[in-house]
Scaffold this motif. Sequence first.
Motif, PDB file in Angstrom:
ATOM      1  N   ARG A  55       0.830  -1.206   0.000  1.00 52.25           N
ATOM      2  CA  ARG A  55       0.000   0.000   0.000  1.00 52.25           C
ATOM      3  C   ARG A  55       0.864   1.254   0.000  1.00 52.25           C
ATOM      4  N   LEU A  56       1.977   1.218   0.722  1.00 47.10           N
ATOM      5  CA  LEU A  56       2.890   2.371   0.731  1.00 47.10           C
ATOM      6  C   LEU A  56       3.443   2.632  -0.664  1.00 47.10           C
ATOM      7  N   GLN A  65       1.095   4.698  -2.741  1.00 44.68           N
ATOM      8  CA  GLN A  65       0.662   5.986  -2.192  1.00 44.68           C
ATOM      9  C   GLN A  65       1.241   7.156  -3.002  1.00 44.68           C
ATOM     10  N   ASP A  66       0.413   8.161  -3.233  1.00 48.61           N
ATOM     11  CA  ASP A  66       0.833   9.373  -3.944  1.00 48.61           C
ATOM     12  C   ASP A  66       1.751  10.187  -3.031  1.00 48.61           C
ATOM     13  N   LEU A  67       2.937  10.519  -3.515  1.00 50.64           N
ATOM     14  CA  LEU A  67       3.917  11.245  -2.708  1.00 50.64           C
ATOM     15  C   LEU A  67       3.858  12.754  -2.936  1.00 50.64           C
ATOM     16  N   GLU A 103      13.775   7.677   6.292  1.00 48.62           N
ATOM     17  CA  GLU A 103      14.419   7.207   7.525  1.00 48.62           C
ATOM     18  C   GLU A 103      13.626   6.065   8.159  1.00 48.62           C
ATOM     19  N   LEU A 104      12.317   6.209   8.190  1.00 46.64           N
ATOM     20  CA  LEU A 104      11.474   5.148   8.752  1.00 46.64           C
ATOM     21  C   LEU A 104      11.571   3.869   7.927  1.00 46.64           C
ATOM     22  N   LEU A 105      11.562   4.023   6.614  1.00 50.59           N
ATOM     23  CA  LEU A 105      11.656   2.848   5.752  1.00 50.59           C
ATOM     24  C   LEU A 105      13.026   2.171   5.863  1.00 50.59           C
ATOM     25  N   GLU A 106      14.067   2.962   5.983  1.00 46.72           N
ATOM     26  CA  GLU A 106      15.404   2.388   6.169  1.00 46.72           C
ATOM     27  C   GLU A 106      15.496   1.629   7.490  1.00 46.72           C
TER      28      GLU A 106
END
Length: 65
Positions: A17-18, A21-23, A36-39
């Motif tokens: 889903r991420l 997602q439209d950035l 940072e969160l994804l890393e």
Amino acid sequence: MDADENLPRRNDDLAARLGKQDLDPYSVDELNERVELLEAEITRCKAKIQYAVNHRASADALFKR
């Protein structure tokens, strides 16, 4: 082997889903926070993989004929 390894996978995978997602609405700072969160999540996943590989190797060594 974890107890929940035999459970069916969820259909609502958050990572998928991420990816959809439209950035556009996010600012540069928000995007940097997201990276940072994804890393951190990647690091956590890699640690879990390494644990599983080591656990399997230990079990194989213990029960090796």
